[in-house]
Write a protein that holds these residues in place. Sequence first.
Motif, PDB file in Angstrom:
ATOM      1  N   GLU A  11       0.848  -1.188   0.000  1.00  0.00           N
ATOM      2  CA  GLU A  11       0.000   0.000   0.000  1.00  0.00           C
ATOM      3  C   GLU A  11       0.879   1.232   0.000  1.00  0.00           C
ATOM      4  O   GLU A  11       1.927   1.239   0.631  1.00  0.00           O
ATOM      5  CB  GLU A  11      -0.828   0.020   1.276  1.00  0.00           C
ATOM      6  N   GLU A  15      -2.451   6.009  -0.068  1.00  0.00           N
ATOM      7  CA  GLU A  15      -3.658   5.182  -0.137  1.00  0.00           C
ATOM      8  C   GLU A  15      -4.357   5.170   1.229  1.00  0.00           C
ATOM      9  O   GLU A  15      -5.582   5.298   1.319  1.00  0.00           O
ATOM     10  CB  GLU A  15      -3.278   3.761  -0.560  1.00  0.00           C
ATOM     11  N   THR A 193     -11.427  -1.036  -0.490  1.00  0.00           N
ATOM     12  CA  THR A 193     -10.506  -0.746  -1.597  1.00  0.00           C
ATOM     13  C   THR A 193     -11.029   0.429  -2.411  1.00  0.00           C
ATOM     14  O   THR A 193     -12.248   0.581  -2.553  1.00  0.00           O
ATOM     15  CB  THR A 193     -10.412  -1.988  -2.526  1.00  0.00           C
TER      16      THR A 193
END
Length: 357
Positions: A11, A15, A193
């Motif tokens: 990640e 993010e 997500t």
Amino acid sequence: MTALAQQALPESPLENILRDRIAREGPIGIADYMSLCLGHPQHGYYMTRDPFGARGDFTTAPEVSQMFGEMIGAYVAAQWQLMGAPQPFHLIECGPGRGTLMADMLRVFARLPDLMKALRIHLVEMSPVLRDVQQKNLEAYADRIEWHEDINNVPAGAFALVANEFLDALPVRQFQFHQREWRERCIGLEKGTLGYTLGGRVALNISANEGDIFETSPVREKFIRNIAARLKCSPGFALLIDYGHDRSGLGDTLQAVHRHHYANPLERPGEADLTSHVDFAALKKMTEEIGCEVGGPIPQGKFLENCGISARAAILQQKNPQAGAEAALRRLTAADEMGELFKVMILSSFGKPVFIS
Ligand code: SAH
């Protein structure tokens, strides 16, 4: 996700920040997403790295060959003479990357002492990392360079503005046609997500089919309006080079590039370059409505040919056959390389720009 997949796609710090923000405040528009990915002060793509060249993510025209900057330099010098050789003369570059285009232009100007004497250089750059690279690469001209956050901080006066692959980095908004309505396309969370979703309704008078996407860039438009305002009070011209289309249309052109390959724009935010195609037709229409002269857009290959790039390539090729001038010429001008997709558009305060038909 398996341990291996996690290792392959760690990640990005951005993010996590985006996920927290979306969880707290709801989906964000594509323009906000783009400007955070590129310009977040700690984790934005341009704020943290020098992305150019074989070891980076992508290669721009000035990094392909010195010929690109030489042609632009020759054009700027010819226009300066047409303008009556004004002193001082402000040369503004927006998004100068490594400073390569500027260095190549300045080498051309070195043969024109009056132009060199008149020249004040203004670099509009948001990235501290790239400012450092520019400072090093343009060290010889340090006494006449000023850096700016915003084009509006550049003093008034006769000017040339150059921007290569700058407009494509300015954020776009996207709208999607869904159940006979236009809705803002946004990024939300799907099982934790990042994923596309639709936001509020917008009133757009454009006919479309289910799922069609329409893009617009208020930031780009503001940038063009700023140039147009400058052209109203200072003699000058702005040479804009970018990839895009000369007819407005529908379609999703948001793209991510990482290590010279296309990537998913929602993966590893802040670690891939994020751009979209420039709608030159929309910008041209806007500029003409304001009352500036506009030349182009014409294909980059044609513009460089008009400037004499083939003759320059022949000289370089003869001087040093190993240096690859012919291959670079092809890369910059061929229709199946950068020659067609990239376009040149010139705004001017003093009649139709030359070399642009
Ligand atoms: N013109 C260079 C670099 C193109 S990449 C070349 O052709 O090689 C885009 C450049 O624009 C980078 O220097 C980036 O840091 C800068 N940039 C992107 N968005 C910007 C913004 N909003 N304000 C100022 N600079 C920006």
